[in-house]
Design an enzyme around this catalytic site. Structure first.
Site: not given
Ligand code: NDP
Ligand code: 2IT
Length: 448
Positions: A93, A114, A117, A129, A169, A212, A243, A380
């Site tokens: 993811k 990631q 995270k 990613k 992203d 985010t 964003n 997500s």
């Protein structure tokens, strides 16, 4: 910090020999290995089972050609990537980045971050990613559509709702996700939650757009509260105007702060009265314009060319929300000299390592990216849950879950740092807490 454990020094040497061109990836791996040294010493079984060897080697690096034709009929060929980093705790993811600076190094370092995270979110998602060196800036909608269709025509072979679930992203927002989703559905015939950040009319989740930035502020507020402080009445600098930056500004303002500066890759605006966020949204979200257009509406504000000057503006709290390495050691020194006492990262690795060490040495509260910006990917994962049960939750439900997740992340990170003798070092705490869950799962699953 420097590595002291002989096994980890040897491992790092081998990672360097194997990835000689991946500078940012190597910086990231070294920094994580330094933090988890005490964990490795406490768990010799991980070393024996090869967990560390597996952890530093991405499961799969996919690299492909992306041909497309512009509006004038010219052929262009970009390079696409998907790094499937680690699937120990769930399907890969992570976002897709479209920016001319994207290389294999970029997606490898981002996938590595990631994995940790996603582990911190407490949800069942592995790390990945992807992206391309395609630049969506200045392209027509049809050019972006043709690029996205071509990109997905290759990518679809490697992804799926239970396999690998990309999202947005830098340079990838609702428009790009829509085109990518349409092409995936057309090729495979599957209507499944293979991407997140989808539009609300075709399976997207409420609050994903804001997640985010909002999550960053929920994490930061919890960190501030634990130190007897809060956003209320504080002056905040937010870098970026995309964003993450827009919704970090929105939530910080709702929590009582005054955001006085934002930027894009050309320059920054300083509005000492507080940024008019509706104006920024109009410029960035509606017109896809440049941040300097702000002073056409607000001539009393200042615009300066170049980005680094934003860190010389006096503030209490800094939220870097643009890109990696945007906050240099020099900029960290300027922030501290002007009284900034909290830096919390919305972007991925925005602060250089020496900068982080400097901030920590000065007692600045530091919220590391993999913890502080995990709200996007967490939401997500909530979108994936809603897709699986064919239901959509209300904004209040999603927002409450997001807040709960961010508060939990703060406490897990804080207690991991304390448990391993690094109280207050949330960077180390995030690496340790993120690693432990992944390492446990890898250990249980054997050498695979
Ligand atoms: P956007 O594309 O929406 O916005 C990026 C912003 O950063 C733009 O204002 C852009 O300016 C600026 N920027 C990009 N590259 C540079 C650069 N090299 N120098 C200066 N400014 C730059 O992206 P996001 O807001 O989604 O992402 C921002 C950061 O947050 C990234 O690090 C991303 O990895 C991270 N992140 C994003 C999440 C998400 O859910 N979207 C989740 C977690 C982290 P310009 O328009 O001029 O290029
Ligand atoms: O860096 C990140 O966490 C993201 N770009 C969001 C990834 C996601 O899958 O939502």
């Amino acid at each position: 910090m420097a590595l002291k454990n002989a096994y980890l020094i040897d491992l790092m040497n081998r990672v360097e020999a194997r990835n000689p061109n991946d500078k940012q990836f190597l910086i990231t791996v070294r920094s994580v290995l330094e933090s988890i040294e005490p964990v490795v010493e406490k768990h010799p079984e991980y070393v024996k089972a090869g967990v560390l060897e597996l952890f530093v080697e991405q499961e799969r690096v996919i690299k492909f050609r992306v041909p497309w034709i512009d509006d004038a009929g010219n052929v262009h060929v970009n390079r696409g990537y998907r790094v499937q980093g680690n699937s120990a705790i769930g399907p890969y993811k992570g976002g897709l980045r479209l920016h001319p600076s994207v290389t294999e190094d970029t997606v490898k370092f981002l996938a590595f971050e990631q994995t940790l995270k996603n582990s911190l979110t407490g949800l069942p998602i592995g790390g990945g990613k992807g992206g391309s060196d395609f630049d969506p800036k200045g392209k027509s909608d049809f050019e972006v559509m043709r690029f996205c269709q071509s990109f997905m025509t290759e990518l679809y072979k490697y992804i799926g709702a239970d396999v690998d679930v990309p999202a947005g992203d830098i340079g990838v927002g609702a428009r790009e996700i829509g085109y990518l989703y349409g092409q995936y559905k057309r090729i495979t015939g599957l209507y499944e939650g293979v991407l997140t950040g989808k539009g609300l009319s075709y399976g997207g989740s409420l609050v994903r757009t804001q997640a985010t930035g909002y999550g960053l502020c929920y994490f930061t507020e919890e960190m501030l509260n634990a130190a007897g402080k809060s956003f209320k009445g504080q002056t905040v600098v937010v870098s970026g105007a995309g964003n993450v930056a827009i919704y970090a500004n929105e939530k910080a303002t709702q929590l009582g702060a005054k955001v006085v500066a934002m930027c894009d890759s050309n320059g920054y605006i300083y509005d000492k009265n507080g940024i008019d966020l509706a104006c920024v949204k109009q410029i960035k979200e509606v017109r896809r314009g440049r941040i300097k257009e702000y002073i056409d509406v607000h001539p009393e504000a200042e615009y300066h060319e170049g980005c680094s000057g934003i860190w010389t503006i006096p503030c209490d709290i800094a939220l870097p929300c643009a890109t990696q390495n945007e906050l240099s050691l020099e900029s960290c020194k300027a922030l501290v000299a002007n009284g900034c006492y909290c830096v919390s990262e919305g972007a991925n690795m925005p602060t250089v390592i020496e900068g982080i060490e400097y901030l920590q040495s000065k007692g600045v509260l530091f919220g590391p990216a993999k913890a502080a910006n995990a709200g996007g990917v967490a939401t997500s994962a909530l979108e994936m849950s809603q897709n699986s049960e064919r239901l959509s939750w209300t904004a209040e439900e999603v927002d409450a879950k997001l807040k709960g997740i961010m508060v939990n992340i703060y406490h897990n990170v804080e207690s991991a740092a304390k448990e391993y003798g690094m109280e207050g070092n949330f960077e180390a705490g995030a690496n340790i807490a993120g690693f432990l869950k992944v390492a446990n799962a890898m250990y249980a699953q054997g050498v695979v």
